[in-house]
Design an enzyme around this catalytic site. Sequence first.
Site, PDB file in Angstrom:
ATOM      1  N   LYS A  13      -1.224  16.613   0.118  1.00 35.14           N
ATOM      2  CA  LYS A  13      -0.053  17.095   0.911  1.00 35.14           C
ATOM      3  C   LYS A  13       1.139  17.005   0.016  1.00 35.14           C
ATOM      4  O   LYS A  13       1.420  16.468  -0.977  1.00 35.14           O
ATOM      5  CB  LYS A  13       0.259  15.875   1.850  1.00 35.14           C
ATOM      6  CG  LYS A  13       0.311  14.508   1.509  1.00 35.14           C
ATOM      7  CD  LYS A  13       1.776  13.999   1.096  1.00 35.14           C
ATOM      8  CE  LYS A  13       2.127  12.700   0.819  1.00 35.14           C
ATOM      9  NZ  LYS A  13       3.298  12.382   0.152  1.00 35.14           N
ATOM     10  N   ASP A 135       0.519   6.667   4.796  1.00 36.14           N
ATOM     11  CA  ASP A 135       0.194   8.179   4.867  1.00 36.14           C
ATOM     12  C   ASP A 135      -1.306   8.720   5.332  1.00 36.14           C
ATOM     13  O   ASP A 135      -1.652   9.614   5.585  1.00 36.14           O
ATOM     14  CB  ASP A 135       0.282   8.790   3.317  1.00 36.14           C
ATOM     15  CG  ASP A 135       1.517   8.732   2.910  1.00 36.14           C
ATOM     16  OD1 ASP A 135       2.528   8.321   3.669  1.00 36.14           O
ATOM     17  OD2 ASP A 135       1.789   9.298   1.708  1.00 36.14           O
TER      18      ASP A 135
HETATM   19  O1  C5P Z   1       1.577   1.775   3.548  1.00 31.58           O
HETATM   20  P1  C5P Z   1       1.491   1.850   1.921  1.00 31.58           P
HETATM   21  O2  C5P Z   1       0.532   0.784   1.757  1.00 31.58           O
HETATM   22  O3  C5P Z   1       1.234   3.008   1.767  1.00 31.58           O
HETATM   23  O4  C5P Z   1       3.010   1.612   1.420  1.00 31.58           O
HETATM   24  C1  C5P Z   1       2.988   1.056   0.070  1.00 31.58           C
HETATM   25  C2  C5P Z   1       4.631   0.378  -0.018  1.00 31.58           C
HETATM   26  O5  C5P Z   1       5.467   1.497   0.183  1.00 31.58           O
HETATM   27  C3  C5P Z   1       4.791  -0.699   1.097  1.00 31.58           C
HETATM   28  O6  C5P Z   1       4.074  -1.845   0.691  1.00 31.58           O
HETATM   29  C4  C5P Z   1       6.363  -0.594   1.246  1.00 31.58           C
HETATM   30  O7  C5P Z   1       6.712  -1.336   0.033  1.00 31.58           O
HETATM   31  C5  C5P Z   1       6.612   0.997   1.129  1.00 31.58           C
HETATM   32  N1  C5P Z   1       6.751   1.538   2.358  1.00 31.58           N
HETATM   33  C6  C5P Z   1       7.772   1.298   2.947  1.00 31.58           C
HETATM   34  N2  C5P Z   1       8.060   2.031   4.302  1.00 31.58           N
HETATM   35  C7  C5P Z   1       7.142   2.937   4.399  1.00 31.58           C
HETATM   36  C8  C5P Z   1       6.010   3.292   3.732  1.00 31.58           C
HETATM   37  C9  C5P Z   1       5.967   2.527   2.673  1.00 31.58           C
HETATM   38  O8  C5P Z   1       8.714   0.468   2.762  1.00 31.58           O
HETATM   39  N3  C5P Z   1       7.373   3.730   5.803  1.00 31.58           N
END
Ligand code: C5P
Length: 321
Positions: A13, A135
């Site tokens: 993406k 994502d």
């Molecule tokens: O959800 P995911 O594990 O991909 O996110 C990785 C990190 O990115 C999270 O632990 C957070 O620190 C940050 N994040 C965030 N807000 C989001 C997506 C990700 O703060 N909407």
Amino acid sequence: MATRQATVRAFAKLNLSLLVLGKRADGYHELRTVFQSISLADRIRLAWTPGARWSVEAEPEIANNLAVRAAEVLRDLTGLRGHLAIGIEKHIPMGGGLGGGSSNAAAVLLALPVLAGIRIPFNELLGLATAIGSDVPYFLQGGTVLAAGRGQEMYPIATPKERSAVVVTPAVSVSTPEAFGVLKRGSVDSLTFTELSNKISNLRVMIGALNVSPGPDWRGFSENDFESVVFERHPQLGLIREKLERAGAAPARMSGSGSTLFGVFESKVAQRRALKALKGESARAVNLVSSREYRSAWSRALSEHKVGTEWPPRSRYGSSK
Ligand code: C5P
């Protein structure tokens, strides 16, 4: 029982636009983003052999492989038993803002139920996806999508008519949590209605323009809130974006929290010219993929094992859930 196999494409993406509004009570950030599927994809071979015990193997070895996580959350939900072999042919650079790991996870969430003959309502699949990563839900949808919240609230929108793009993946790794940290956003709840409205006004114009055909030009309204902070730390990324702009890209942007840069072009000719201008960088030509194209690629890949035309693809084998 015999092994059932399928080879699927897990598309990457881009974020055509990405706004980080503020911190939420759950520690994540409140986003508004336009996700766009592109033709750059990993190939994932899945072989499922029903059996009395659960086991999963994945090749090559990838630390914290989200495809394996996806298989395990499906097992936890359904009590699935058997052996799953996952073979990933990687084409999407890792850690570059192209969502490769998340796309691999969603590919397993879509394909394994079809191979294993289990039926999971789309809402439940979305819940599993959200638990794996912010994502992942998007990749259950594909195409062009406006996403809100952590990314799990999705609204399909029209795909730009300009379908040719160039993606540049520099050898720079940007940590997503760190990138969110340096933005130093305050609480999203403290934003006034006017502040919120101002922040998202360009995005509203962009979406309005995309959804009208023939519509006004959307391309000047794309943004990425991570660019200024990431370019400050890695000035070479800003320079690549400038090169893309000089080569005629509109917009030229960073994807996610980087380090991938991309440019959208009006024609194949312009795209080819840009590839030449970016010689020496790791640049490649890709196409934007619409929701219809995304779903028909999935349908073809699973045709042997599915029935009907519904989304998500429905297994032709007996359902245990
Ligand atoms: O959800 P995911 O594990 O991909 O996110 C990785 C990190 O990115 C999270 O632990 C957070 O620190 C940050 N994040 C965030 N807000 C989001 C997506 C990700 O703060 N909407």
